[in-house]
Design an enzyme around this catalytic site. Structure first.
Site, mmCIF file in Angstrom:
data_model
loop_
_atom_site.group_PDB
_atom_site.id
_atom_site.type_symbol
_atom_site.label_atom_id
_atom_site.label_comp_id
_atom_site.label_asym_id
_atom_site.label_seq_id
_atom_site.Cartn_x
_atom_site.Cartn_y
_atom_site.Cartn_z
ATOM 1 N N GLN A 1 11.882 32.176 -0.350
ATOM 2 C CA GLN A 1 10.603 32.328 -0.248
ATOM 3 C C GLN A 1 9.616 32.277 -1.214
ATOM 4 O O GLN A 1 9.784 32.876 -2.426
ATOM 5 C CB GLN A 1 10.206 33.922 0.338
ATOM 6 C CG GLN A 1 8.969 33.946 1.132
ATOM 7 C CD GLN A 1 8.498 33.126 2.130
ATOM 8 O OE1 GLN A 1 9.207 33.069 3.077
ATOM 9 N NE2 GLN A 1 7.262 32.620 2.123
ATOM 10 N N ASP B 1 14.083 23.961 4.511
ATOM 11 C CA ASP B 1 12.349 23.966 4.470
ATOM 12 C C ASP B 1 12.351 22.453 3.985
ATOM 13 O O ASP B 1 11.049 22.470 3.959
ATOM 14 C CB ASP B 1 12.429 24.926 3.180
ATOM 15 C CG ASP B 1 11.583 26.212 3.429
ATOM 16 O OD1 ASP B 1 10.679 25.979 4.511
ATOM 17 O OD2 ASP B 1 11.221 27.087 2.650
ATOM 18 N N LYS C 1 10.294 35.393 10.280
ATOM 19 C CA LYS C 1 11.378 34.342 10.551
ATOM 20 C C LYS C 1 12.539 35.131 10.981
ATOM 21 O O LYS C 1 13.308 34.507 11.841
ATOM 22 C CB LYS C 1 11.479 33.601 8.992
ATOM 23 C CG LYS C 1 10.378 32.754 8.833
ATOM 24 C CD LYS C 1 10.291 32.289 7.328
ATOM 25 C CE LYS C 1 9.120 31.641 7.032
ATOM 26 N NZ LYS C 1 9.035 31.115 5.629
#
Ligand code: NDP
Length: 295
Positions: free
Chosen positions: A98, A121, A54
């Site tokens: 994460q 997200d 990412k």
């Protein structure tokens, strides 16, 4: 005739290039550089690899990114404090924690601490709620990537029967909710099948578009679908393979070779849905930065 292979790698590259160009314009016109913050807790090797990919995508798109790594025994309050500082930091437009987090940290509490304005997200309950009722919001990246693959491959979903196999909160449920909306690129009739179904072929056989996200190899085989079906395989599974140097290969959730002869289009694994997730994360972060332009 063999099915068209939907090239997720090429489509993801196309999207990242579009994001890069729009980012350059945003910098030039408004002096805004999209900023994405990553929080990693613990030493999970896969999580580190995901965050690195990412970060690389951020560099490619011209974003600013920052990564904070906390030890596996970090306190939940430290995680929440960090999110709190990013929530009010004007240089940060997206916050990504994460997952998975170590067991002593409540994932729901952490996700709910992220400002929905920076929830790139798409996991915050407010974001999910808006998605379900059809309000504009950040779409979760893998499901949004699936919709984008269909759109850019010119697969019309309107009035089609989409069967989703799997009902997870990160893939199955959101992709079903995206495609059922009365909106362009959606408007499908959607069925969600899952492990409680006695015989999933009862549903898969009627699918015009089949989306499989079970985490199980060969969940769907060619005898379970009709001719001309479009197959989106979300699965990422490792299977032993002595012919490979690393001893394994990556396969999806469907019998790719079998379905290739029956489907009209199909995503390969790897190189199908996988690359789309990061591309959509970049798109969400750019949008968040654009939303921050002072009126
Ligand atoms: P989960 O394990 O969270 O969910 C799997 C779902 O599939 C569950 O709803 C389960 O049912 C259902 N299921 C399992 N076996 C069967 C079966 N035999 N028949 C019908 N339904 C079944 O997985 P995720 O949704 O997180 O991920 C699914 C796959 O997608 C994995 O391979 C994962 O690695 C991959 N993935 C890929 C991404 C990407 O490409 N970027 C991103 C996210 C995931 P029940 O609810 O009853 O348990």
């Amino acid at each position: 005739m063999e099915a068209q292979r939907i090239d997720g790698k090429a489509i993801a590259a196309e999207i990242k290039e579009e994001v890069r160009q729009k980012t350059a314009l945003l910098k030039e016109k408004h002096r805004i550089v999209p900023g994405l913050a990553f929080l990693l807790v613990g030493d999970n090797a896969a999580s580190k690899t995901y965050v690195r990919s990412k970060e690389k995508a951020c560099d490619l798109c011209g974003f600013h990114s920052t990564t904070i790594t906390m030890p596996a025994d970090a306190r939940e309050s430290d995680v929440l404090d960090k999110i709190g500082t990013w929530n009010i930091d004007p240089d940060i437009h997206g916050i990504l924690v994460q997952l998975p987090l170590p067991g002593h940290i409540d994932e729901d509490r952490v996700i709910e601490a992220i400002s929905p304005r920076k929830d790139v997200d798409g996991f915050h309950p407010v974001t999910v709620g808006k998605l379900v009722i059809g309000q504009e919001t950040f779409l979760p990246c893998t499901p949004a990537g699936i919709q984008e693959l269909l759109l850019r491959s010119k697969v019309d979903t309107a009035g089609k029967h989409v069967v989703v196999v799997g009902r997870s909160n990160i893939v199955g449920k959101p992709v079903a909710n995206i495609l059922v909306q009365k909106a362009a690129g959606a408007n499908a009739v959607v069925t969600i099948a899952h492990s409680a179904a006695e015989d999933i072929s009862r549903y898969t056989r009627d699918a015009d578009i089949l989306i499989v996200a079970t985490g199980r190899v060969n969940t769907v085989t060619s005898d379970m679908v009709k001719d001309g079906v479009v197959v989106i395989d979300v699965g990422i599974n490792r299977v032993d393979d002595a012919t490979k140097e690393r001893g394994y290969r990556i396969v999806g959730d469907v019998d790719f070779d079998g379905l290739l002869k029956k489907a009209s289009a199909i995503t390969p694994v790897p190189g199908g849905v996988g690359p789309m997730t990061i591309a959509m994360l970049m798109q969400n972060t750019l949008r968040s930065a654009e939303n921050s332009i002072a009126p």
